[in-house]
Every structure is written in structure tokens, then in C-alpha cells.
Design a protein around this motif. Structure first.
Motif, PDB file in Angstrom:
ATOM      1  N   ASP A 290      69.235  24.121  17.117  1.00  0.00           N
ATOM      2  CA  ASP A 290      68.393  24.571  18.228  1.00  0.00           C
ATOM      3  C   ASP A 290      67.437  23.494  18.721  1.00  0.00           C
ATOM      4  O   ASP A 290      67.022  23.506  19.878  1.00  0.00           O
ATOM      5  N   HIS A 291      67.056  22.581  17.846  1.00  0.00           N
ATOM      6  CA  HIS A 291      66.085  21.531  18.177  1.00  0.00           C
ATOM      7  C   HIS A 291      66.601  20.192  17.652  1.00  0.00           C
ATOM      8  O   HIS A 291      66.144  19.699  16.616  1.00  0.00           O
ATOM      9  N   PRO A 292      67.540  19.583  18.370  1.00  0.00           N
ATOM     10  CA  PRO A 292      68.148  18.336  17.883  1.00  0.00           C
ATOM     11  C   PRO A 292      67.161  17.188  17.725  1.00  0.00           C
ATOM     12  O   PRO A 292      67.448  16.221  17.023  1.00  0.00           O
ATOM     13  N   GLU A 293      65.992  17.274  18.329  1.00  0.00           N
ATOM     14  CA  GLU A 293      65.010  16.199  18.178  1.00  0.00           C
ATOM     15  C   GLU A 293      64.552  16.057  16.725  1.00  0.00           C
ATOM     16  O   GLU A 293      64.023  15.026  16.331  1.00  0.00           O
ATOM     17  N   PHE A 294      64.776  17.100  15.896  1.00  0.00           N
ATOM     18  CA  PHE A 294      64.398  17.038  14.491  1.00  0.00           C
ATOM     19  C   PHE A 294      65.546  16.576  13.590  1.00  0.00           C
ATOM     20  O   PHE A 294      65.363  16.406  12.399  1.00  0.00           O
ATOM     21  N   ALA A 295      66.741  16.391  14.148  1.00  0.00           N
ATOM     22  CA  ALA A 295      67.911  16.034  13.340  1.00  0.00           C
ATOM     23  C   ALA A 295      67.804  14.615  12.784  1.00  0.00           C
ATOM     24  O   ALA A 295      68.372  14.319  11.737  1.00  0.00           O
ATOM     25  N   SER A 296      67.122  13.737  13.477  1.00  0.00           N
ATOM     26  CA  SER A 296      66.950  12.374  12.979  1.00  0.00           C
ATOM     27  C   SER A 296      65.675  11.805  13.581  1.00  0.00           C
ATOM     28  O   SER A 296      65.087  12.391  14.472  1.00  0.00           O
ATOM     29  N   GLY A 297      65.266  10.665  13.089  1.00  0.00           N
ATOM     30  CA  GLY A 297      64.092  10.014  13.653  1.00  0.00           C
ATOM     31  C   GLY A 297      62.873  10.150  12.774  1.00  0.00           C
ATOM     32  O   GLY A 297      62.953  10.488  11.605  1.00  0.00           O
ATOM     33  N   GLU A 298      61.729   9.910  13.385  1.00  0.00           N
ATOM     34  CA  GLU A 298      60.465   9.949  12.668  1.00  0.00           C
ATOM     35  C   GLU A 298      59.692  11.194  13.053  1.00  0.00           C
ATOM     36  O   GLU A 298      59.861  11.742  14.144  1.00  0.00           O
ATOM     37  N   TYR A 299      58.815  11.617  12.149  1.00  0.00           N
ATOM     38  CA  TYR A 299      58.034  12.825  12.364  1.00  0.00           C
ATOM     39  C   TYR A 299      56.557  12.541  12.156  1.00  0.00           C
ATOM     40  O   TYR A 299      56.194  11.647  11.407  1.00  0.00           O
ATOM     41  N   VAL A 300      55.741  13.325  12.815  1.00  0.00           N
ATOM     42  CA  VAL A 300      54.300  13.286  12.616  1.00  0.00           C
ATOM     43  C   VAL A 300      53.927  14.632  12.004  1.00  0.00           C
ATOM     44  O   VAL A 300      54.321  15.680  12.517  1.00  0.00           O
ATOM     45  N   VAL A 301      53.195  14.609  10.903  1.00  0.00           N
ATOM     46  CA  VAL A 301      52.817  15.834  10.211  1.00  0.00           C
ATOM     47  C   VAL A 301      51.296  15.897  10.156  1.00  0.00           C
ATOM     48  O   VAL A 301      50.639  14.950   9.726  1.00  0.00           O
TER      49      VAL A 301
ATOM     50  N   ALA B 181      58.397  15.960  16.186  1.00  0.00           N
ATOM     51  CA  ALA B 181      59.281  14.793  16.286  1.00  0.00           C
ATOM     52  C   ALA B 181      58.508  13.711  17.017  1.00  0.00           C
ATOM     53  O   ALA B 181      57.957  13.946  18.093  1.00  0.00           O
ATOM     54  N   ASN B 182      58.416  12.531  16.433  1.00  0.00           N
ATOM     55  CA  ASN B 182      57.659  11.438  17.023  1.00  0.00           C
ATOM     56  C   ASN B 182      58.313  10.979  18.326  1.00  0.00           C
ATOM     57  O   ASN B 182      59.512  10.758  18.378  1.00  0.00           O
ATOM     58  N   GLY B 183      57.527  10.872  19.386  1.00  0.00           N
ATOM     59  CA  GLY B 183      58.025  10.406  20.671  1.00  0.00           C
ATOM     60  C   GLY B 183      58.690  11.478  21.505  1.00  0.00           C
ATOM     61  O   GLY B 183      59.287  11.178  22.521  1.00  0.00           O
ATOM     62  N   HIS B 184      58.601  12.741  21.102  1.00  0.00           N
ATOM     63  CA  HIS B 184      59.246  13.809  21.856  1.00  0.00           C
ATOM     64  C   HIS B 184      58.283  14.433  22.848  1.00  0.00           C
ATOM     65  O   HIS B 184      57.385  15.173  22.465  1.00  0.00           O
ATOM     66  N   GLU B 185      58.415  14.116  24.098  1.00  0.00           N
ATOM     67  CA  GLU B 185      57.715  14.708  25.236  1.00  0.00           C
ATOM     68  C   GLU B 185      56.208  14.504  25.260  1.00  0.00           C
ATOM     69  O   GLU B 185      55.631  14.429  26.300  1.00  0.00           O
ATOM     70  N   GLU B 186      55.529  14.436  24.125  1.00  0.00           N
ATOM     71  CA  GLU B 186      54.090  14.260  24.116  1.00  0.00           C
ATOM     72  C   GLU B 186      53.766  12.790  23.875  1.00  0.00           C
ATOM     73  O   GLU B 186      54.482  12.115  23.156  1.00  0.00           O
TER      74      GLU B 186
END
Length: 98
Positions: free
Chosen positions: A8-19, A31-36
């Protein structure tokens, strides 16, 4: 994480995350760099998450939203009249969000 999240949210399938820790026992994962932009997130991660959620909901379920009218604005104003809030409010260790 469940595989349905990644479908449902492919932006979380790979890459970097901010927690961000937003409350005891609660995390906000983005997901880092996603829209914001980073500046928006650092300014207020909860607001950024809320606005992203609202954007998604308005796109997928526009019938759920109706314009606010003057009567609703007056009701809201009466409900918060005299309420003082501060960004510096400290919560006790036993504070938990429902």
C-alpha cells in the motif's frame, strides 16, 4: 512490518527512514525524502504527518470532507475560550496518549 504496508505504501519498501519519538511508547516513522521537506518535518513532525495523511485522505475519499461554516467556527471558539497552551508544557512520566 506487515507486507501489506509495503504494497500500500511502496515508499517504505526501501530507502531511509526518519523516526521521531512523539510520546511514551509511540513513534512516527517517515520515508526520508517523501513529499515533505526536511525543514517542514523538523519544524513539527506531527503536523507534517497529519498534513500528509489529510492529503492522502482528500485524494482518495473526497466525500468525507465538507467546508467548515461560521456556526462551527463559533462553536470551536467557544469551546477553547480561556484555554491557555504552551509548547513548553512538561508531561509527567505517567502521561499516556489514548
Amino acid at each position: 512490518m506487515d507486507a501489506a504496508l509495503y504494497r500500500d505504501h511502496p515508499e517504505f519498501a526501501s530507502g531511509e527512514y526518519v523516526v521521531d519519538v512523539i510520546a511514551p511508547g509511540r513513534l512516527l516513522v517517515r520515508a526520508n525524502g517523501h513529499e515533505e521537506t526536511v525543514a517542514e518535518v523538523e519544524a513539527d513532525p506531527m503536523l507534517g504527518a497529519f498534513l500528509a495523511f489529510m492529503d492522502q485522505q482528500m485524494s482518495s475519499n473526497p466525500t468525507l470532507f465538507t467546508p467548515i461554516d461560521r456556526a462551527q467556527i463559533a462553536l470551536i471558539a467557544s469551546l477553547v475560550e480561556g484555554v491557555e497552551a504552551s509548547d513548553d508544557t512538561a508531561f509527567s512520566d505517567d502521561f499516556h496518549l489514548p
